[in-house]
Design an enzyme around this catalytic site. Structure first.
Site, PDB file in Angstrom:
ATOM      1  N   PHE A  38     -10.021  -0.123   0.142  1.00 36.87           N
ATOM      2  CA  PHE A  38      -9.733  -1.174   1.110  1.00 36.87           C
ATOM      3  C   PHE A  38     -10.351  -2.503   0.687  1.00 36.87           C
ATOM      4  CE2 PHE A  38      -9.834  -3.398   5.169  1.00 36.87           C
ATOM      5  CZ  PHE A  38      -8.550  -3.132   5.622  1.00 36.87           C
TER       6      PHE A  38
ATOM      7  N   ASP B  39       0.863  -1.179   0.000  1.00 35.20           N
ATOM      8  CA  ASP B  39       0.000   0.000   0.000  1.00 35.20           C
ATOM      9  C   ASP B  39       0.907   1.239   0.000  1.00 35.20           C
ATOM     10  OD1 ASP B  39      -1.792   2.039   1.062  1.00 35.20           O
ATOM     11  OD2 ASP B  39      -3.139   0.463   1.667  1.00 35.20           O
TER      12      ASP B  39
HETATM   13  P1  IMP Z   1       1.831  -0.540   3.732  1.00 35.70           P
HETATM   14  O1  IMP Z   1       2.883  -0.628   4.816  1.00 35.70           O
HETATM   15  O2  IMP Z   1       1.055   0.750   3.791  1.00 35.70           O
HETATM   16  O3  IMP Z   1       2.373  -0.818   2.353  1.00 35.70           O
HETATM   17  O4  IMP Z   1       0.734  -1.600   4.062  1.00 35.70           O
HETATM   18  C1  IMP Z   1       1.015  -2.919   4.090  1.00 35.70           C
HETATM   19  C2  IMP Z   1       0.109  -3.691   5.029  1.00 35.70           C
HETATM   20  O5  IMP Z   1      -1.107  -3.011   5.362  1.00 35.70           O
HETATM   21  C3  IMP Z   1      -0.312  -4.958   4.318  1.00 35.70           C
HETATM   22  O6  IMP Z   1       0.628  -5.973   4.523  1.00 35.70           O
HETATM   23  C4  IMP Z   1      -1.660  -5.229   4.927  1.00 35.70           C
HETATM   24  O7  IMP Z   1      -1.503  -5.970   6.105  1.00 35.70           O
HETATM   25  C5  IMP Z   1      -2.211  -3.867   5.241  1.00 35.70           C
HETATM   26  N1  IMP Z   1      -3.099  -3.374   4.162  1.00 35.70           N
HETATM   27  C6  IMP Z   1      -2.851  -2.430   3.239  1.00 35.70           C
HETATM   28  N2  IMP Z   1      -3.888  -2.241   2.407  1.00 35.70           N
HETATM   29  C7  IMP Z   1      -4.847  -3.117   2.815  1.00 35.70           C
HETATM   30  C8  IMP Z   1      -6.185  -3.419   2.347  1.00 35.70           C
HETATM   31  O8  IMP Z   1      -6.724  -2.863   1.376  1.00 35.70           O
HETATM   32  N3  IMP Z   1      -6.846  -4.397   3.032  1.00 35.70           N
HETATM   33  C9  IMP Z   1      -6.316  -5.050   4.105  1.00 35.70           C
HETATM   34  N4  IMP Z   1      -5.075  -4.798   4.564  1.00 35.70           N
HETATM   35  C10 IMP Z   1      -4.345  -3.840   3.935  1.00 35.70           C
END
Ligand code: IMP
Ligand code: MG
Length: 180
Positions: free
Chosen positions: A156, A107
């Protein structure tokens, strides 16, 4: 497939299990083509989100491989800013190994940044990142992501390992938050 409710929110069908299987198959073949039969990688699934993806991925991987799982946890005590992460559960010596990280979704890239920081001093031969889903509109880092199953909108999602506040990981299909 129909609209489902998890806690207080509604989610609508987004990606079917058949489509997911195709993306997983595609990723496994991509990595296999890249590494070839002679290089035996160690796949590291990042828990909890990647447990289903990793399980299906290795079943599609055509050559010898290792699989293990780790969890990223925040430090307790003096460093508990919630920002500094460390790994829980890594027992293998990774020196000289080809390491492929299996992520459910990338994300903002904050988690990815932590992963790069942590694996920097493990003296691996090769470090590559494979993620099933990627949200390009929110990604803020200039870090390489080597293999992407599918890019999706900045909305999400739940299912296939991904949760909303603990629920939804067991769903075979992916659902997207419904905007009312
Ligand atoms: P980042 O550190 O922002 O890249 O987010 C990574 C983590 O956030 C992922 O490994 C997920 O556990 C959680 N995450 C990010 N987007 C989503 C989503 O749309 N649904 C559920 N979990 C998410
Ligand atoms: Mg995750």
């Amino acid at each position: 497939m129909s609209v489902i409710k998890l806690h207080d929110k509604d989610f609508e069908p987004y990606i079917t299990k058949n489509k997911i299987a195709k993306y997983v198959q595609y990723l496994a073949n991509l990595v296999a083509e890249d590494l070839g039969e002679k290089e035996t990688p160690i796949f590291i699934g990042i828990l909890n989100g990647s447990f289903m993806f990793a399980a299906d991925f290795v079943r599609e991987y055509p050559y010898d491989c290792h699989i293990t799982f780790v969890k990223l946890a925040s430090y307790n005590g003096i460093n508990s800013s919630g920002k500094i992460k460390h790994l829980v559960g890594l027992n293998e010596d990774l020196e000289g190994k080809t390491v492929i990280i299996l992520e459910d979704i990338i994300d903002t890239g904050n988690t990815l940044e932590e992963i790069y920081k942590i694996f920097k001093d493990k003296k691996v031969k090769k470090l590559k990142i494979a993620t099933l889903f990627f949200k390009p509109d929110v990604f803020r880092k200039s870090l390489p992501i080597d293999y992407i199953g599918r890019s999706i909108d900045d909305k999400f999602i739940v299912g296939y390992g991904l949760d909303y506040d603990g629920l939804g990981r067991n769903l075979a299909d992916i659902y997207q938050l419904k905007e009312n």
